[in-house]
Design an enzyme around this catalytic site. Structure first.
Site, PDB file in Angstrom:
ATOM      1  N   LYS A  92       0.857  -1.196   0.000  1.00 42.21           N
ATOM      2  CA  LYS A  92       0.000   0.000   0.000  1.00 42.21           C
ATOM      3  C   LYS A  92       0.889   1.241   0.000  1.00 42.21           C
ATOM      4  CE  LYS A  92      -3.818  -2.165   2.544  1.00 42.21           C
ATOM      5  NZ  LYS A  92      -5.095  -1.874   1.928  1.00 42.21           N
ATOM      6  N   GLU A 107     -13.202  -3.508  10.085  1.00 39.92           N
ATOM      7  CA  GLU A 107     -13.812  -3.698   8.760  1.00 39.92           C
ATOM      8  C   GLU A 107     -15.318  -3.845   8.924  1.00 39.92           C
ATOM      9  OE1 GLU A 107     -11.078  -6.025   5.849  1.00 39.92           O
ATOM     10  OE2 GLU A 107     -11.199  -7.230   7.654  1.00 39.92           O
ATOM     11  N   ASP A 153      -5.415 -14.130  10.175  1.00 43.76           N
ATOM     12  CA  ASP A 153      -5.733 -13.497   8.889  1.00 43.76           C
ATOM     13  C   ASP A 153      -5.126 -12.097   8.812  1.00 43.76           C
ATOM     14  OD1 ASP A 153      -7.052 -13.160   6.402  1.00 43.76           O
ATOM     15  OD2 ASP A 153      -8.751 -12.168   7.350  1.00 43.76           O
ATOM     16  N   HIS A 195      -0.548  -8.685   8.425  1.00 41.81           N
ATOM     17  CA  HIS A 195      -0.555  -7.263   8.077  1.00 41.81           C
ATOM     18  C   HIS A 195      -0.217  -6.324   9.238  1.00 41.81           C
ATOM     19  CE1 HIS A 195      -2.365  -8.927   4.610  1.00 41.81           C
ATOM     20  NE2 HIS A 195      -3.610  -8.923   5.029  1.00 41.81           N
TER      21      HIS A 195
END
Ligand code: BG6
Length: 490
Positions: free
Chosen positions: A188, A222, A241, A246
């Site tokens: 990103k 989210e 996950d 991340h």
């Protein structure tokens, strides 16, 4: 469309690329990989590309093209040009997994004849952890290791032992230089901007330490639910996950020392030093949550203990960060979708402002990075409210890449990383050592996870998430929205 764009020399690979996309009909392929490969090919970043889709689905090349077109129509963030699509569609082929390694090999041979003999192979394994190894073995059996690199999706293993085992077995087929363990958060733009912001300016680095920083929040709520990923999610959960992948990688960029250069080796080394300094995660510092209704979702065990939410406190026990908590949070079906890093500075040692002036009333001053696809940053601080007396308000300075004319240059994270792998540039990829260390610090939590607590969909998670961070408070939801980048709607 994109062919009009001028691609600067050196940003793409020198050789034509054959992509073997394993997991070609999965969620990630649909949302990101096929639209990304379409953009990279049609914008002229790659000097020739052919893609062979592989998956469990029994498709032929034509139905794979239909699948890819639907994916582009649904998920491409750019308009799909018909001429570019026809060219791209002709480069797509498909081999069902059941057809075996010989069928894959002959599809590759055919594609490589078309691409010419100096082409390179990129194998993209977009498959869950339990399927990664058999995919690697199939590539080995098909004799597709030479001139190739392999992108491995996260999570890489499911715990320390499985990651060590996976690395060892992977090395029987591919050498470490050929393996690209992808973490798309590092692709990103704003994640890379953390490095630019920290190390290209003299202003912030001197205060980037325990003397000036009170705590750090990496918060990625989210609103999304499971989509059609119930099977993957049931065996993965929010910690594996999102966090061990991340959020920890972002923590690495936030906390690392300055690398000796922007080369892959020095960057990985500094990030890995941060991971080595992390204290093992204490399950008492973790809140696991599950949204009400998760167990009734199709494909979910009615007694599932999988967490759809996790918040935790981490400590990086080195000279720069000793005693500064890093609070991490993420989850599905929460109140808002945000991806922020927020750095709370220490309060001044003394205040001459009168009681009731408002100083400190809205929390400490903060520096906030938004990890959405285009960078946004804000520095919030106390300033005087206009008028008589001395009343203070929280004000902010904001930067949004949207306000510049550079926004169309932003590459989506997967696009950036696929391009880097094709160029054999490992700077933004994770290493075996780093990943194994992150599983190691996660061990106490994975061995003795606290019970999941239920939360309402649309909330900010279980109530105990506030105790975890007390006496601080979660920065989200923001007290002020980001400034509208386009206030006139023009
Ligand atoms: C993926 C996770 O890696 O990242 C998903 O598997 C998550 O569960 C996604 O939704 C978030 O990525 P992004 O780029 O949309 O913030």
């Amino acid at each position: 469309m994109a062919s009009l764009k001028k691609i600067p020399p050196g940003v793409g690979p020198r050789h034509p690329q054959l992509v073997v996309l394993v997991g070609a009909t999965g969620d990630l392929a649909r949302r990101k990989l096929l639209p990304g490969l379409f953009y990279l090919s049609s914008a002229g970043f790659i000097p020739g590309c052919r893609i062979i889709g592989v998956s469990l689905d029994d498709l032929d090349a034509e139905s794979f093209r239909t699948f890819a077109r639907e994916a582009l129509d649904q998920f491409s963030t750019r308009k799909v040009d018909e001429a570019a699509w026809s060219t791209f569609a002709a480069t797509l082929d498909y081999v069902p997994l059941a057809a075996g390694s010989a069928a894959l090999r002959s599809a590759v041979d055919w594609a490589e004849q078309t691409l010419g003999k100096d082409s390179r192979r990129l194998h993209y394994l977009s498959v869950p952890p339990h399927a990664a190894l058999s995919a690697v073995q199939m590539l080995g059996q098909a004799d597709l290791v030479e001139h190739s690199c392999v992108i491995m999706e996260k999570p890489f293993g499911t715990d320390l032992d499985s990651a060590v085992d996976l690395n060892a077995k992977l090395h029987e087929v591919f050498s470490e230089e050929q393996i690209f363990r992808i973490d798309h958060f590092l692709g990103k733009e704003p994640a890379q901007n953390i490095l630019a912001f920290r190390f290209a300016n003299g202003l912030f680095e001197p205060i980037w330490n325990r003397n000036f920083i009170d705590h750090v929040q990496i918060d990625v709520p989210e609103t999304l639910g499971l989509g059609n990923r119930a099977a993957f999610y049931e065996e993965t959960g929010a910690f594996r996950d999102m966090v061990v992948t991340h959020l920890f990688q972002i923590l690495g960029f936030m906390a690392m020392e300055s690398p000796t250069s922007l080369e892959p080796g020095p960057i990985s080394e500094e990030k890995n030093k941060v991971f080595r300094s992390m204290l093992p995660i204490d399950p008492k510092d973790v809140v696991r949550g599950q949204y009400i209704g998760y167990r009734a979702e199709q494909g979910v065990d009615p007694e599932s203990d999988t967490e759809t939410f996790v918040a935790l406190k981490c400590l990086v026990d080195n000279w720069r960060w000793a005693g500064v908590p890093f609070f991490l949070r993420t989850g599905k079906r929460l109140a808002e979708g945000q991806r922020i890093i927020s750095i709370a500075f220490r309060e001044p040692p003394k205040s001459m402002f009168p009681a009731g002036s408002g100083v400190g009333a809205q929390g400490p001053d903060h520096l906030t990075f938004d990890l959405a696809d285009a960078s946004k940053m804000s520095l919030s601080f106390y300033g005087k409210r206009p008028g008589p007396g001395m009343r203070l308000d929280k004000l902010s300075l904001q930067f949004a890449m949207h306000d510049t004319n550079l926004i169309s240059d932003v590459l989506e994270a997967y696009e950036r990383l696929i391009l880097d792998a094709m160029r054999a540039d490992r700077t933004l990829f994770t290493t075996a050592e780093g990943i194994e260390r992150l599983w190691e610090v996660s061990k106490p939590l994975l061995e003795a996870p606290p019970p999941v607590r239920l939360y309402e969909p649309g909330s900010w998670g279980p109530k105990s998430v506030h105790q975890l961070i007390a006496p601080h408070a979660w920065r989200l939801p923001f007290e002020r929205a980001w400034r509208d980048p386009n206030p006139l709607g023009s």
